[in-house]
Scaffold this active site. Structure first.
Site, mmCIF file in Angstrom:
data_model
loop_
_atom_site.group_PDB
_atom_site.id
_atom_site.type_symbol
_atom_site.label_atom_id
_atom_site.label_comp_id
_atom_site.label_asym_id
_atom_site.label_seq_id
_atom_site.Cartn_x
_atom_site.Cartn_y
_atom_site.Cartn_z
ATOM 1 N N THR A 135 -1.706 4.588 6.442
ATOM 2 C CA THR A 135 -2.099 3.244 6.854
ATOM 3 C C THR A 135 -1.814 2.992 8.337
ATOM 4 O O THR A 135 -0.913 3.617 8.907
ATOM 5 C CB THR A 135 -1.315 2.217 6.003
ATOM 6 O OG1 THR A 135 -1.417 0.931 6.585
ATOM 7 C CG2 THR A 135 0.175 2.558 5.931
ATOM 8 N N ASP A 136 -2.531 2.043 8.925
ATOM 9 C CA ASP A 136 -2.243 1.652 10.308
ATOM 10 C C ASP A 136 -0.940 0.855 10.408
ATOM 11 O O ASP A 136 -0.418 0.636 11.500
ATOM 12 C CB ASP A 136 -3.408 0.843 10.901
ATOM 13 C CG ASP A 136 -3.734 -0.432 10.139
ATOM 14 O OD1 ASP A 136 -3.127 -0.675 9.076
ATOM 15 O OD2 ASP A 136 -4.607 -1.197 10.602
ATOM 16 N N GLU A 137 -0.406 0.419 9.244
ATOM 17 C CA GLU A 137 0.795 -0.434 9.273
ATOM 18 C C GLU A 137 2.018 0.319 9.783
ATOM 19 O O GLU A 137 3.013 -0.294 10.166
ATOM 20 C CB GLU A 137 1.039 -1.044 7.889
ATOM 21 C CG GLU A 137 -0.181 -1.813 7.407
ATOM 22 C CD GLU A 137 0.046 -2.698 6.193
ATOM 23 O OE1 GLU A 137 1.195 -3.092 5.937
ATOM 24 O OE2 GLU A 137 -0.949 -2.992 5.505
ATOM 25 N N TYR A 160 7.141 -1.288 2.666
ATOM 26 C CA TYR A 160 5.924 -0.496 2.412
ATOM 27 C C TYR A 160 5.603 0.402 3.592
ATOM 28 O O TYR A 160 5.462 1.622 3.457
ATOM 29 C CB TYR A 160 4.737 -1.422 2.105
ATOM 30 C CG TYR A 160 3.392 -0.720 2.203
ATOM 31 C CD1 TYR A 160 3.039 0.295 1.318
ATOM 32 C CD2 TYR A 160 2.476 -1.064 3.211
ATOM 33 C CE1 TYR A 160 1.811 0.954 1.430
ATOM 34 C CE2 TYR A 160 1.249 -0.419 3.323
ATOM 35 C CZ TYR A 160 0.926 0.592 2.427
ATOM 36 O OH TYR A 160 -0.287 1.239 2.546
ATOM 37 N N LYS A 164 5.642 4.538 4.007
ATOM 38 C CA LYS A 164 4.461 5.344 4.392
ATOM 39 C C LYS A 164 4.759 6.127 5.674
ATOM 40 O O LYS A 164 4.351 7.284 5.814
ATOM 41 C CB LYS A 164 3.240 4.439 4.600
ATOM 42 C CG LYS A 164 2.690 3.790 3.344
ATOM 43 C CD LYS A 164 2.127 4.754 2.309
ATOM 44 C CE LYS A 164 0.854 5.442 2.745
ATOM 45 N NZ LYS A 164 0.253 6.237 1.635
#
Ligand code: NAD
Ligand code: TYD
Length: 356
Positions: A135-137, A160, A164
């Site tokens: 993810t870009d998060e 989260y 990741k």
């Protein structure tokens, strides 16, 4: 020549779309789907492909090393596409442990199995791929300008995104240390069919259809970069066939929207496409600004220049078209929506939104 893909988490939102996409468009591919069927995994998503000889479902946990190693031995996959994860930020705030277990430990188990199966003397084969879907998060939060590139330093803010990011680091370490042919993709927010109604778009669609309040966190001006899920599936297929091991590819839609804009657009489209609320009340009147998410990242925006230049991928679906297709899908699949809104969902909803 048939290629065997081991897909993890194929009964979730993106995994389901990816499997359906490949079964329709890539006749040379055979898919083994390993999924634990958590609250987010739904066997019914793929019920109509169960009899397809190019598809096999295995119910199991990616943290189960014995099972994962057996699958590598039995199926000898050419590639692994790793979707399985706990994926919802709000849930990670209330219960981070499952995120560390599945996202970090589970990824480690898969890496070990791939290393053992693929890097033995006889099995060495540069065509193998470990495609880790991330993810870009992991990059944290942007101010009003600028974009995430593949060189942006990691700065995860939620349990989260931290889980990741940890998984991404492990994958990268296995490439550098053991030569595992791994690739990481970091994608922006997806939307489309089969998304569980805990994420913004399907939650708003479901509530707005049923005349329930529409919770918008904080001032509603947080920005996400939305990508139609089928475009993400096409990007992953491209990365599988043309991506270079050891590389990271950012995937995004160049489609930044404030949350409040998403919510009002969904309301307007539902007023047009669905039966009206009582007395013709516009659905925007259901909007409620609620207490913000702790540590809420302000803005995500992806620079997808590398995958466009080096692999030739670009998104094909405009936001207007993607959103209409998404809403039409939820309208036509009322039974699916009802099926996932069981007692557990009501409990979750009450915990998250009850006192807000
Ligand atoms: P999802 O929550 O809809 O689905 C997750 C799937 O993984 C479910 O089928 C679930 O049953 C399965 N699963 C969970 N734990 C498991 C375990 N221990 N063993 C086996 N299966 C397990 O998630 P999604 O939205 O489809 O996201 C898929 C992947 O893409 C995730 O890794 C996520 O981090 C990443 N991603 C998602 C988005 C997005 O917008 N949804 C954007 C970028 C990246
Ligand atoms: P979400 O779909 O949970 O994705 P992510 O947090 O991984 O980007 O949320 C998208 C945006 O919508 C995010 O800024 C939080 C916001 N949001 C709301 O305002 N209300 C809601 O009920 C939800 C679920 C999200």
């Amino acid at each position: 020549m048939t290629k065997t893909l081991l897909v993890t988490g194929g009964c979730g939102f993106i995994g389901t779309n990816f499997i359906r996409y490949l079964l329709a468009k890539a006749p040379e591919v055979r898919i083994i789907n390993l999924d634990k069927l958590t609250y987010a995994g739904n066997l019914a998503n793929l019920a109509d492909v169960c009899g397809n000889s190019r598809y096999r479902f295995i119910h199991g946990d990616i943290c189960d090393a014995v099972l994962v190693e057996r699958l590598f031995a039995e199926e000898n996959p050419d590639a692994l596409v790793h979707f399985a994860a706990e994926s919802h930020v709000d849930r990670s705030i209330y219960g981070p442990e499952a995120f560390v277990q599945t996202n970090v430990v589970g990824t480690f188990v898969l890496l070990e199995a791939a290393r053992n199966a693929w890097l033995g003397a006889s099995a060495k084969d540069s065509a193998r791929r470990f495609l880790h879907v991330s993810t870009d998060e992991v990059y944290g939060s942007l101010g009003p300008s600028g974009y995430f590139t593949e060189a942006t330093p990691y700065d995860p803010r939620s349990p989260y995104s931290a889980s990741k990011a940890s998984a991404d680091h492990l994958v990268s370490a296995y490439f550098h240390t053991y030569g595992l042919p791994a690739i990481i993709t970091n994608c922006s927010n997806n939307y489309g069919p089969f998304q569980f109604p805990e994420k913004l778009m399907p939650l708003i669609i479901n509530n707005a259809l049923n005349g329930r309040e529409l919770p918008v966190y904080g001032d509603g001006r947080n920005v996400r970069d939305w990508l139609y899920v089928e475009d993400h599936c096409a990007a992953l297929r491209t990365v599988l066939s043309k991506g270079v091991p050891g590389e990271t590819y950012n995937i995004g839609g160049h489609n930044e929207k404030q949350n409040i804009e998403i919510v009002t657009t969904i309301c307007d489209l539902l007023d047009e496409m669905a039966p009206p609320l009582s007395a013709g009340r516009p659905r925007t009147t259901l909007i409620r600004f609620v207490t913000d998410r702790p540590g809420h990242d302000r803005r995500y925006a992806i620079d997808a220049g590398k995958i466009r230049r080096e692999l030739g991928w670009r998104p094909q679906t405009s936001f207007q078209e993607g959103l209409r297709r998404t809403i039409s899908w939820y309208l036509a699949n009322d039974a699916w929506l009802k099926g996932v809104l069981d007692g557990t969902y009501q409990e979750y909803y009450e915990t998250l939104y009850g006192g807000r």
